[in-house]
Design an enzyme around this catalytic site. Structure first.
Site, PDB file in Angstrom:
ATOM      1  N   GLU A 121       0.842  -1.214   0.000  1.00 36.27           N
ATOM      2  CA  GLU A 121       0.000   0.000   0.000  1.00 36.27           C
ATOM      3  C   GLU A 121       0.871   1.255   0.000  1.00 36.27           C
ATOM      4  O   GLU A 121       1.536   1.525  -0.971  1.00 36.27           O
ATOM      5  CB  GLU A 121      -0.943  -0.009   1.200  1.00 36.27           C
ATOM      6  CG  GLU A 121      -2.079  -1.010   1.045  1.00 36.27           C
ATOM      7  CD  GLU A 121      -3.050  -0.935   2.210  1.00 36.27           C
ATOM      8  OE1 GLU A 121      -3.412   0.172   2.625  1.00 36.27           O
ATOM      9  OE2 GLU A 121      -3.441  -2.003   2.702  1.00 36.27           O
ATOM     10  N   HIS A 161      10.792  26.020  35.859  1.00 35.86           N
ATOM     11  CA  HIS A 161       9.547  26.640  36.299  1.00 35.86           C
ATOM     12  C   HIS A 161       9.167  27.778  35.363  1.00 35.86           C
ATOM     13  O   HIS A 161      10.039  28.551  34.976  1.00 35.86           O
ATOM     14  CB  HIS A 161       9.708  27.196  37.717  1.00 35.86           C
ATOM     15  CG  HIS A 161       8.486  27.926  38.201  1.00 35.86           C
ATOM     16  ND1 HIS A 161       7.359  27.267  38.610  1.00 35.86           N
ATOM     17  CD2 HIS A 161       8.225  29.264  38.284  1.00 35.86           C
ATOM     18  CE1 HIS A 161       6.437  28.157  38.957  1.00 35.86           C
ATOM     19  NE2 HIS A 161       6.932  29.381  38.768  1.00 35.86           N
TER      20      HIS A 161
HETATM   21  C1  LIG Z   1      -6.125   4.342  14.833  1.00 38.50           C
HETATM   22  C2  LIG Z   1      -4.779   3.944  15.375  1.00 38.50           C
HETATM   23  C3  LIG Z   1      -4.054   4.848  16.139  1.00 38.50           C
HETATM   24  C4  LIG Z   1      -2.816   4.486  16.625  1.00 38.50           C
HETATM   25  N1  LIG Z   1      -2.108   5.390  17.377  1.00 38.50           N
HETATM   26  C5  LIG Z   1      -0.900   5.052  17.867  1.00 38.50           C
HETATM   27  C6  LIG Z   1      -0.140   5.971  18.622  1.00 38.50           C
HETATM   28  O1  LIG Z   1      -0.559   7.108  18.852  1.00 38.50           O
HETATM   29  N2  LIG Z   1       1.080   5.582  19.078  1.00 38.50           N
HETATM   30  C7  LIG Z   1       1.573   4.344  18.836  1.00 38.50           C
HETATM   31  O2  LIG Z   1       2.679   4.026  19.279  1.00 38.50           O
HETATM   32  N3  LIG Z   1       0.888   3.445  18.124  1.00 38.50           N
HETATM   33  C8  LIG Z   1      -0.341   3.766  17.631  1.00 38.50           C
HETATM   34  N4  LIG Z   1      -1.023   2.857  16.869  1.00 38.50           N
HETATM   35  C9  LIG Z   1      -0.418   1.540  16.643  1.00 38.50           C
HETATM   36  C10 LIG Z   1       0.630   1.611  15.523  1.00 38.50           C
HETATM   37  O3  LIG Z   1       0.047   2.153  14.372  1.00 38.50           O
HETATM   38  C11 LIG Z   1       1.166   0.222  15.236  1.00 38.50           C
HETATM   39  O4  LIG Z   1       1.653  -0.353  16.428  1.00 38.50           O
HETATM   40  C12 LIG Z   1       2.308   0.276  14.229  1.00 38.50           C
HETATM   41  O5  LIG Z   1       1.885   0.831  13.017  1.00 38.50           O
HETATM   42  C13 LIG Z   1       2.865  -1.138  13.975  1.00 38.50           C
HETATM   43  O6  LIG Z   1       3.907  -1.051  13.070  1.00 38.50           O
HETATM   44  P1  LIG Z   1       4.305  -2.292  12.142  1.00 38.50           P
HETATM   45  O7  LIG Z   1       5.513  -1.853  11.407  1.00 38.50           O
HETATM   46  O8  LIG Z   1       4.364  -3.520  12.943  1.00 38.50           O
HETATM   47  O9  LIG Z   1       3.079  -2.509  11.140  1.00 38.50           O
HETATM   48  P2  LIG Z   1       2.160  -1.560  10.276  1.00 38.50           P
HETATM   49  O10 LIG Z   1       2.315  -0.145  10.598  1.00 38.50           O
HETATM   50  O11 LIG Z   1       0.812  -2.168  10.374  1.00 38.50           O
HETATM   51  O12 LIG Z   1       2.702  -1.740   8.802  1.00 38.50           O
HETATM   52  C14 LIG Z   1       2.637  -2.957   8.124  1.00 38.50           C
HETATM   53  C15 LIG Z   1       2.781  -2.700   6.653  1.00 38.50           C
HETATM   54  O13 LIG Z   1       2.957  -3.929   5.986  1.00 38.50           O
HETATM   55  C16 LIG Z   1       2.263  -3.903   4.750  1.00 38.50           C
HETATM   56  N5  LIG Z   1       2.007  -5.283   4.362  1.00 38.50           N
HETATM   57  C17 LIG Z   1       1.304  -6.218   5.032  1.00 38.50           C
HETATM   58  N6  LIG Z   1       1.315  -7.390   4.369  1.00 38.50           N
HETATM   59  C18 LIG Z   1       2.043  -7.183   3.251  1.00 38.50           C
HETATM   60  C19 LIG Z   1       2.416  -8.017   2.185  1.00 38.50           C
HETATM   61  N7  LIG Z   1       2.066  -9.301   2.131  1.00 38.50           N
HETATM   62  N8  LIG Z   1       3.147  -7.478   1.182  1.00 38.50           N
HETATM   63  C20 LIG Z   1       3.510  -6.165   1.215  1.00 38.50           C
HETATM   64  N9  LIG Z   1       3.208  -5.350   2.225  1.00 38.50           N
HETATM   65  C21 LIG Z   1       2.486  -5.847   3.235  1.00 38.50           C
HETATM   66  C22 LIG Z   1       1.002  -3.136   5.098  1.00 38.50           C
HETATM   67  O14 LIG Z   1       0.406  -2.596   3.919  1.00 38.50           O
HETATM   68  C23 LIG Z   1       1.546  -2.060   6.033  1.00 38.50           C
HETATM   69  O15 LIG Z   1       1.916  -0.907   5.307  1.00 38.50           O
HETATM   70  C24 LIG Z   1      -2.270   3.209  16.352  1.00 38.50           C
HETATM   71  C25 LIG Z   1      -2.984   2.306  15.571  1.00 38.50           C
HETATM   72  C26 LIG Z   1      -4.218   2.670  15.080  1.00 38.50           C
HETATM   73  C27 LIG Z   1      -4.963   1.682  14.243  1.00 38.50           C
END
Ligand SMILES: Cc1cc2nc3c(=O)[nH]c(=O)nc-3n(C[C@H](O)[C@H](O)[C@H](O)COP(=O)(O)OP(=O)(O)OC[C@H]3O[C@@H](n4cnc5c(N)ncnc54)[C@H](O)[C@@H]3O)c2cc1C
Length: 458
Positions: free
Chosen positions: A35, A437
């Site tokens: 994406e 402060h």
């Molecule tokens: C509404 C919301 C608010 C949030 N707010 C916070 C916050 O304020 N602070 C905080 O610390 N955390 C927050 N989070 C949590 C945080 O977004 C996640 O913990 C973090 O994004 C996880 O990172 P990641 O790299 O594991 O995965 P992700 O950010 O989920 O990224 C995974 C990526 O892998 C890609 N992908 C998956 N499968 C495939 C595939 N087969 N081939 C190619 N690409 C693929 C996806 O498209 C995605 O871009 C929030 C989450 C949500 C939903």
């Protein structure tokens, strides 16, 4: 076939940070994304929600301008423009990651990746190989059988931050960070919001006193809260939604335009080839050791797809540790007990370490100090007197067991407690570290002072 030292699958704060650290350490690196670069965090999570919340906070200030001696006539909001701003901020951040990939000479491969044996990844029919493959595919909104999401009347977080029409009435199911952030946002925009929480308090992972303070504050702002309550079914056949809610007193039917399901996340472990390779999973998480190695050599996993707190900063910390270990560096395993958690509604919440309840359940003898923002000069000047800082120390050894804050800007204050705990500081050292402060941060020093009966401003 293109060959790399490291291929990262997924470009969230786990994946893109792993790729940058790998490149810094001299590895030929590629990242695969289906994406937008930046993953959920930058595109559909942390960043766009904070942009929405900022609009809500500015709107609240405008509505209460008189409290500051100012006159603002009929403050209004434009829901479309608020959403558009949030999407623009997210796009800007994603472009920033694109720039970082280029700067670090990381190959970005667009498409859907499936891992294969022999340390290969197939991306829409083209194969790539590497010495090390890091899986960082993240997570998505969890669906409850009683609350199937149709994306229109029963929605998940993605739709909630990108609606083309503001709902008049919204039911938020689940009161973790995501649930309460959306509840605050929509309530500020004028939507009638009801939170339905299965457990007996909102923000259930927080210290009891923090939960109570948020409940008071939300109720004051007009948000309805139902705890120990469960949505057992939804009827979307009519104009809006009818949700059947089971409470201790019996069943109740709530009507709304939209129900937001904010009951947690489900890791993306399906259809990415784990079975082909034989990578072990437990429920929806990929099993890893302290260095994020899976049971199959050469394959690693980090971020939301693994156990541990589902937070962006956790994913990034795991990413760095994983890559540094691959590079043969001496690394220290991550301390999951010292991860800060933040919630960005108003009032904000920030916490790290044990809650009072957890410390007592562990049989620890504790010293507790609390300092309310109502006694803080900066909070008074800013018109933000709501909330407090609470600290918990081990009575015998002086270890800083936990820190819990609720109030304006506390998400920017919690790092002090994280660092203090990391450096194994004692309460007296915090007390003797002079705080500026007037700042909200003085409340940390004063809360610690309160724990040791030395508080000045109470
Ligand atoms: C509404 C919301 C608010 C949030 N707010 C916070 C916050 O304020 N602070 C905080 O610390 N955390 C927050 N989070 C949590 C945080 O977004 C996640 O913990 C973090 O994004 C996880 O990172 P990641 O790299 O594991 O995965 P992700 O950010 O989920 O990224 C995974 C990526 O892998 C890609 N992908 C998956 N499968 C495939 C595939 N087969 N081939 C190619 N690409 C693929 C996806 O498209 C995605 O871009 C929030 C989450 C949500 C939903």
């Amino acid at each position: 076939m293109s060959k790399y030292d490291i291929i990262v699958l997924g470009s969230g704060p786990g994946g893109y940070v792993a790729a940058i650290r790998a490149s810094q350490l001299g590895f030929k690196t590629a990242i695969i994304e289906k994406e937008s670069l930046g993953g959920i965090c930058l595109n559909w999570g942390c960043i766009p929600t904070k942009a929405l919340l900022k609009s809500a906070q500015v709107f609240e200030y405008l509505k209460h301008a008189e409290d500051y001696g100012l006159k603002v006539k009929d403050a209004e909001h434009d829901f479309d423009a608020v959403v558009k701003r949030s999407r623009g901020v997210a796009d800007g951040m994603s472009n920033g990651v694109k720039f970082l990939m280029k700067k670090n000479k990381i190959d970005v491969i667009e498409g859907y990746g499936t891992i294969k044996t022999g340390k290969k990844v197939d991306v829409d029919g083209t194969e790539y190989s590497a010495d090390h493959i890091i899986i960082a595919t993240g997570a998505r909104s969890r669906e409850l059988p009683s609350l199937p999401q149709d994306g229109k009347k029963v929605i998940g977080y993605r739709q909630a931050m990108n609606l083309d029409k503001q709902p008049k009435k919204l039911i938020v199911v689940g009161s973790g960070a995501i649930g309460v952030e959306f509840a605050y946002f929509y309530n500020s925009m004028g939507t009638e919001v009801t939170i339905v929480e299965y457990l007996d308090k909102i923000v259930p992972v927080e210290d009891n006193e923090v939960s109570k303070q948020l409940e008071r504050s939300f109720k004051k702002s007009g948000i309805k809260i139902m705890t120990s309550a469960e949505v057992t079914s939804v009827d979307t056949s009519g104009k809006g939604v009818k949700a059947t809610v089971k409470t201790k007193k019996g069943e109740e039917i709530l009507e709304a335009d939209i129900v937001l399901s904010a009951v947690g996340i489900k890791s993306n472990i399906e259809n990415i080839g784990l079975e082909n390779v034989g990578i072990a999973v437990d429920r929806d998480k990929i099993l890893v050791n302290d260095y994020y190695q899976t049971n199959i050599p050469g394959y690693y996993a980090i971020g939301d797809v693994t156990p541990g707190q589902a937070l962006a900063h956790v994913a990034s910390a795991e990413a760095i540790l994983c890559v540094e270990k691959i590079a043969g560096q001496h690394v220290e395993a991550l301390d999951y007990g010292n991860i800060p958690g933040c919630t960005y509604c108003t009032p904000e919440i920030a916490s790290v370490g044990l809650t009072e309840e957890q410390a007592k359940a562990q049989g620890l003898d504790v010293k507790i100090g609390k300092f309310p923002f109502s006694a803080s000069g900066k909070a008074s000047a800013g018109g933000n007197k709501e909330g407090f800082v609470k600290v918990i120390f081990d009575a015998k050894y002086g270890e800083w067991l936990g820190c819990h804050m609720i109030g304006a800007g506390v998400t920017d204050m919690i790092a002090e407690a994280v660092l203090g705990r990391k450096l194994e500081t004692t309460g007296h050292e915090v007390l003797k570290a002079v705080h500026p402060h007037p700042t909200m941060s003085e409340a940390v020093m004063e809360a610690v002072a309160a724990a040791y009966d030395e508080v000045i401003h109470l």
